[in-house]
Design a protein around this motif. Structure first.
Motif, PDB file in Angstrom:
ATOM      1  N   ALA A 555      12.496  -3.455   2.932  1.00  0.00           N
ATOM      2  CA  ALA A 555      11.746  -2.567   1.989  1.00  0.00           C
ATOM      3  C   ALA A 555      11.351  -2.999   1.078  1.00  0.00           C
ATOM      4  O   ALA A 555      12.338  -3.479   0.322  1.00  0.00           O
ATOM      5  N   SER A 556      10.245  -2.580   0.213  1.00  0.00           N
ATOM      6  CA  SER A 556       9.932  -3.135  -0.995  1.00  0.00           C
ATOM      7  C   SER A 556       9.214  -2.094  -1.706  1.00  0.00           C
ATOM      8  O   SER A 556       8.393  -1.230  -1.202  1.00  0.00           O
ATOM      9  N   ALA A 557       9.273  -1.919  -3.000  1.00  0.00           N
ATOM     10  CA  ALA A 557       8.971  -0.997  -3.780  1.00  0.00           C
ATOM     11  C   ALA A 557       8.121  -1.722  -5.101  1.00  0.00           C
ATOM     12  O   ALA A 557       8.527  -2.635  -5.545  1.00  0.00           O
ATOM     13  N   SER A 558       7.057  -0.705  -5.435  1.00  0.00           N
ATOM     14  CA  SER A 558       5.981  -1.596  -6.470  1.00  0.00           C
ATOM     15  C   SER A 558       5.567  -0.503  -7.535  1.00  0.00           C
ATOM     16  O   SER A 558       5.729   0.673  -7.338  1.00  0.00           O
ATOM     17  N   ASP A 559       5.091  -1.205  -8.483  1.00  0.00           N
ATOM     18  CA  ASP A 559       4.353  -0.432  -9.539  1.00  0.00           C
ATOM     19  C   ASP A 559       3.001   0.028  -8.872  1.00  0.00           C
ATOM     20  O   ASP A 559       2.230   0.951  -9.604  1.00  0.00           O
ATOM     21  N   ASP A 560       2.650  -0.277  -7.819  1.00  0.00           N
ATOM     22  CA  ASP A 560       1.233   0.374  -7.205  1.00  0.00           C
ATOM     23  C   ASP A 560       1.596   1.746  -6.639  1.00  0.00           C
ATOM     24  O   ASP A 560       0.782   2.289  -5.967  1.00  0.00           O
ATOM     25  N   ALA A 561       2.682   2.132  -6.824  1.00  0.00           N
ATOM     26  CA  ALA A 561       3.289   3.701  -6.552  1.00  0.00           C
ATOM     27  C   ALA A 561       3.629   3.652  -5.077  1.00  0.00           C
ATOM     28  O   ALA A 561       3.765   4.575  -4.459  1.00  0.00           O
ATOM     29  N   THR A 562       3.717   2.593  -4.450  1.00  0.00           N
ATOM     30  CA  THR A 562       4.027   2.634  -2.744  1.00  0.00           C
ATOM     31  C   THR A 562       5.343   1.848  -2.428  1.00  0.00           C
ATOM     32  O   THR A 562       5.997   1.144  -3.326  1.00  0.00           O
ATOM     33  N   VAL A 563       5.640   2.073  -1.370  1.00  0.00           N
ATOM     34  CA  VAL A 563       6.819   1.354  -0.637  1.00  0.00           C
ATOM     35  C   VAL A 563       6.207   0.890   0.508  1.00  0.00           C
ATOM     36  O   VAL A 563       5.567   1.465   1.274  1.00  0.00           O
ATOM     37  N   LEU A 577       4.897  -3.815   8.322  1.00  0.00           N
ATOM     38  CA  LEU A 577       4.857  -2.838   9.482  1.00  0.00           C
ATOM     39  C   LEU A 577       4.109  -1.490   8.684  1.00  0.00           C
ATOM     40  O   LEU A 577       4.605  -0.878   7.790  1.00  0.00           O
ATOM     41  N   GLY A 578       3.041  -0.968   9.431  1.00  0.00           N
ATOM     42  CA  GLY A 578       2.355   0.167   9.288  1.00  0.00           C
ATOM     43  C   GLY A 578       1.788   0.116   7.533  1.00  0.00           C
ATOM     44  O   GLY A 578       1.565  -0.706   7.032  1.00  0.00           O
ATOM     45  N   ALA A 579       1.182   1.313   7.316  1.00  0.00           N
ATOM     46  CA  ALA A 579       0.990   1.583   6.177  1.00  0.00           C
ATOM     47  C   ALA A 579       1.908   1.925   5.087  1.00  0.00           C
ATOM     48  O   ALA A 579       2.802   2.171   5.482  1.00  0.00           O
ATOM     49  N   PRO A 580       1.448   1.395   3.657  1.00  0.00           N
ATOM     50  CA  PRO A 580       2.605   1.758   2.601  1.00  0.00           C
ATOM     51  C   PRO A 580       2.789   3.308   2.514  1.00  0.00           C
ATOM     52  O   PRO A 580       1.997   4.128   2.989  1.00  0.00           O
ATOM     53  N   LEU A 581       4.127   3.502   2.295  1.00  0.00           N
ATOM     54  CA  LEU A 581       4.388   5.050   2.049  1.00  0.00           C
ATOM     55  C   LEU A 581       4.099   5.559   0.667  1.00  0.00           C
ATOM     56  O   LEU A 581       4.551   4.840  -0.385  1.00  0.00           O
ATOM     57  N   THR A 582       3.570   6.551   0.707  1.00  0.00           N
ATOM     58  CA  THR A 582       3.005   7.297  -0.561  1.00  0.00           C
ATOM     59  C   THR A 582       3.676   8.881  -0.701  1.00  0.00           C
ATOM     60  O   THR A 582       4.203   9.401   0.131  1.00  0.00           O
ATOM     61  N   GLY A 583       3.376   9.295  -1.829  1.00  0.00           N
ATOM     62  CA  GLY A 583       4.167  10.334  -2.255  1.00  0.00           C
ATOM     63  C   GLY A 583       4.714  10.432  -3.685  1.00  0.00           C
ATOM     64  O   GLY A 583       4.465  11.358  -4.390  1.00  0.00           O
ATOM     65  N   HIS A 584       5.362   9.252  -4.140  1.00  0.00           N
ATOM     66  CA  HIS A 584       5.502   9.230  -5.647  1.00  0.00           C
ATOM     67  C   HIS A 584       4.046   9.349  -6.417  1.00  0.00           C
ATOM     68  O   HIS A 584       3.248   8.823  -5.872  1.00  0.00           O
ATOM     69  N   THR A 585       4.258   9.847  -7.714  1.00  0.00           N
ATOM     70  CA  THR A 585       2.982   9.749  -8.401  1.00  0.00           C
ATOM     71  C   THR A 585       2.997   8.764  -9.473  1.00  0.00           C
ATOM     72  O   THR A 585       2.052   8.669 -10.415  1.00  0.00           O
ATOM     73  N   SER A 586       4.036   7.887  -9.653  1.00  0.00           N
ATOM     74  CA  SER A 586       3.800   6.772 -10.251  1.00  0.00           C
ATOM     75  C   SER A 586       5.012   5.596  -9.826  1.00  0.00           C
ATOM     76  O   SER A 586       5.093   5.500  -8.552  1.00  0.00           O
TER      77      SER A 586
END
Length: 703
Positions: A555-563, A577-586
């Motif tokens: 798993a990787s996390a980024s300043d682009d607000a995605t995982v 794998l699949g689309a990035p995980l979204t939900g965080h607002t920053s």
């Protein structure tokens, strides 16, 4: 008959089903009401809100929102109310052994409370009825005597060796105006009292039954003196006044006390309270101007302000106190709330709770605050006629002098590593997570902020990633004597924000501000080497990487607000794998898998932690609501080896531990909030149609 029997049976079944449906509908409505009321009360009475969450959790144990709400209480002070006074409570003080709490107020009474057993509601004894309101009480250092400051200008001494029966000692000492504050010197030989006549008086109380005045009253203030406090070494006295100043006095020889330098100025209204830190090097002052100021008084003849005033309260700050362990500062205010700050580094104090979530529960001015000797309980006294005992979480690790960037559990023991912007790494013994202890001195070597640390699967190696563009490996087989391994790993062209070991310990993944992820062969840690080409895909800084327990996912996390999730079963040929995980607002700064691989935790610049169900890694889903509690960016997150605890580190300078099993939260809520949910409140917030069944059982109102 058979037809009639069949009809009767059918009718009964239908009636039963209708009753069951009606009950289910009612329960669902009650649950929704409970959840809504708990959310509403979190800002005004978090202790009652916690009990409502418990009722809701027992109605629907699988509800993920209530689950995360309960986890969130782990690091928030909860309280129980003590009721016995019949008017405003002006003062509280713990005995030196922590077993007794003294309280006094406008009802002319002094009470002693047995607080030796936190599992039982404290009981009080009325030890005195005085001719006037009592403004303050203070214990002698040996705990055998109590002094009270009377609004009628008298100061009384009491023998409280037997807390069930106080005995007056000698005759009352008489001043010329209301006594506003009283304090014993650390050696117990001197008593100081603040007088509304603008003076401070000192007595020799070596013979408690015959106090003798020491010198002349101390003069200099041009308004009523509101508070006095001795420094820990007993050589300095601080005083606060209506004249908006604070004065320091040299009382090394209390019979010849003299003013030290010029008054401390800066407050723009009455100074109401003063308090020295445990080491005596810091003085806190409070004011009607709604602020608190910290001063460097290492040289009391030349005090200097520390940083900016502490803000947050919206009305007069009535009382302040440092915790005995030196880590916290508490303040009580006329805005009805209590606030806590981490003052381990007094030049950079930070709030313990979110700015918009002070300790709420009182319904009127909080006149006084006092810590228990072990720093685990805070007492607050209010004009609402109650005292509240706040259970201060013991899971705050406050030693770094900068943001805590990372936390990591050793999988083979009870060691936690924290990494900081102060360029260091600290190891902790967390065998008992409610009482973490520091191991040795911080690890040094990096030349910039240490952004992340992680243990190898066998627990013998610690890897650290730094803003200095390098990765370092440490031998921590003996946590008390760690040592560096080989040379720093280089290759990234910008800050290395994260590192992670594969489960077999042979591969290390690193993430960087250069927007790439690198894999390293660390089978021989003294001769680590890069594997293949950097991984790309994120559109901004990659802040964090983490392997799943089976080693097949990264798993990787980024300043682009995605995982993002990656298939790394073959580390030389990873795939997204699949689309990035979204939900965080920053920006997302950290990710971590649970030991079973079914949950992924993410920490963000939005000050929240999110949990994700990764049972199906191609279609992960969010678990409940974001977990809140930190007051600033959450920089790191880690699961304990058993998966029962989540550790987080934040820009608010604290690391926090969260029990993921609601059981500990259940126990703590019941132990800390007593009768917060009594019968009238049950009928108001739960239902007047449901039988009274509080989650913590029926607790008698303490007297």
């Amino acid at each position: 008959m058979t037809l009639f029997a069949l009809l009767a049976t059918t009718t009964a079944v239908i009636a039963f089903q209708q009753r069951a449906a009606a009950q289910a509908q009612r329960d669902s409505a009650v649950f929704n009401q409970l959840s809504g009321e708990a959310d509403r009360l979190h800002g005004t009475d978090v202790s009652l809100a916690a009990q409502l969450d418990l009722v809701a959790h027992r109605m629907k144990p699988a509800d993920t929102k209530i689950y995360t709400d309960l986890v969130g209480t782990e690091n928030f002070p909860l309280s129980t109310a003590l009721v016995a006074h019949t008017d405003a409570v002006h003062s509280v003080a713990f005995s030196p052994d922590g077993h007794t709490l003294a309280s006094a107020g406008a009802d002319h009474s002094i009470r002693l409370w047995n607080v030796s057993d936190p599992r039982h509601a404290p009981a009080s004894n009325l030890i005195a009825n005085t001719p006037s309101a009592v403004n303050a009480v203070a214990y002698s250092p040996d705990g055998r005597s109590l002094a009270d400051a009377g609004a009628d200008g008298t100061l009384r001494l009491w023998d409280v060796a037997d807390r069930t029966h106080a005995v007056p000692v000698g005759e009352p000492l008489r001043l010329t105006d209301a006594v506003t504050s009283v304090a014993f010197s650390p050696d117990g030989h001197t008593l100081a009292a603040a007088d509304a006549d603008h003076t401070i008086r000192l007595w020799n109380i070596a013979d408690l039954a015959h106090p003798a005045p020491l010198g002349q009253p101390l003069t200099g203030h041009t308004g009523a003196v509101e508070a006095v406090a001795f420094s820990p070494d007993g050589r300095t006295l601080a005083s606060a006044s209506v004249d908006q100043t604070v004065r320091l006095w040299d009382i090394a020889d209390p019979a010849r006390a003299t003013a030290l330098g010029a008054p401390l100025t800066g407050h723009t209204n009455t100074t109401t309270a003063v308090a020295f830190s445990r080491d005596g090097r810091t003085l806190a002052t409070a004011s009607r101007d709604t602020t608190i100021r910290l001063w460097d008084v290492a040289d009391p003849a030349h005090p200097a302000p520390l940083g900016q005033p502490l803000t947050g309260h919206t009305s007069t700050v009535e009382s302040i106190v440092f915790s005995p362990d030196g880590q916290l500062l508490a303040a009580g205010s006329a805005d009805t709330t209590v606030r806590l700050w981490d003052v381990a580094d007094p030049a950079h104090p930070t709030p313990i709770t979110p700015v918009d979530q002070p300790l709420a529960g009182h319904s009127s001015t909080v006149f006084a605050v006092a810590f228990s000797p072990d720093s685990h309980t805070l007492a607050s006294a209010s004009a609402d006629r109650t005292i509240r005992l706040w259970d201060v979480p013991r899971t705050l690790l406050t030693t770094h002098h900068g943001a805590v960037e990372s936390v990591a559990f050793n999988p083979r023991g009870h060691t936690l590593a924290t990494a900081s912007a102060d360029h260091t790494i600290q190891l902790w013994d967390v065998a008992d997570p409610t009482r973490p202890t520091r191991i040795g001195q911080p690890l040094t070597g990096h030349t910039d902020a240490v952004l992340l640390t992680v243990f190898s699967p066998d627990g013998r190696i610690l890897a650290s990633a730094s803003a200095d563009h390098t990765i370092r490996l440490w031998n921590v087989a003996d946590p008390g004597h760690p040592a560096p391994i080989g040379q720093p790993l280089s290759g990234h062209t910008d800050a290395v924000s994260s590192v992670a070991f594969s489960p077999d310990g042979h591969t290390l993944a690193s993430a960087s501000a250069d927007r790439t992820i690198r894999l390293w062969n660390v089978a021989d840690p003294a001769h680590a080497a890069p594997l293949g080409q950097p991984l790309t895909g994120h559109t901004d800084v990659v802040e964090s990487v983490a392997f799943s327990p089976d080693g097949h996912l990264l798993a990787s996390a980024s300043d682009d607000a995605t995982v993002r999730l990656w298939n790394v079963a073959d580390p030389t040929h990873p795939t997204a794998l699949g689309a990035p995980l979204t939900g965080h607002t920053s920006s997302v700064f950290a990710v971590a898998f649970s030991p079973d691989g079914h949950t992924l935790a993410s920490a963000s610049n939005d000050a929240t932690i999110r949990l994700w169900n990764t049972t199906n890694p191609t279609h992960p889903t969010p678990v409940g609501q974001p977990i809140v509690g930190h007051t600033n960016t959450v920089l790191s997150v880690a699961f304990s080896p058993d998966g029962g605890t989540l550790a987080t580190g934040s820009l608010d300078h604290t690391a926090r531990l969260w029990a993921l099993d609601p059981g500990p939260a259940d126990h703590r809520i019941c132990a800390s909030t007593a009768d917060a949910l009594n019968l009238p409140k049950w009928q108001q917030y739960v239902s007047d149609q449901m039988a009274f069944d509080p989650p913590c059982g029926t607790v008698a109102v303490p007297h």
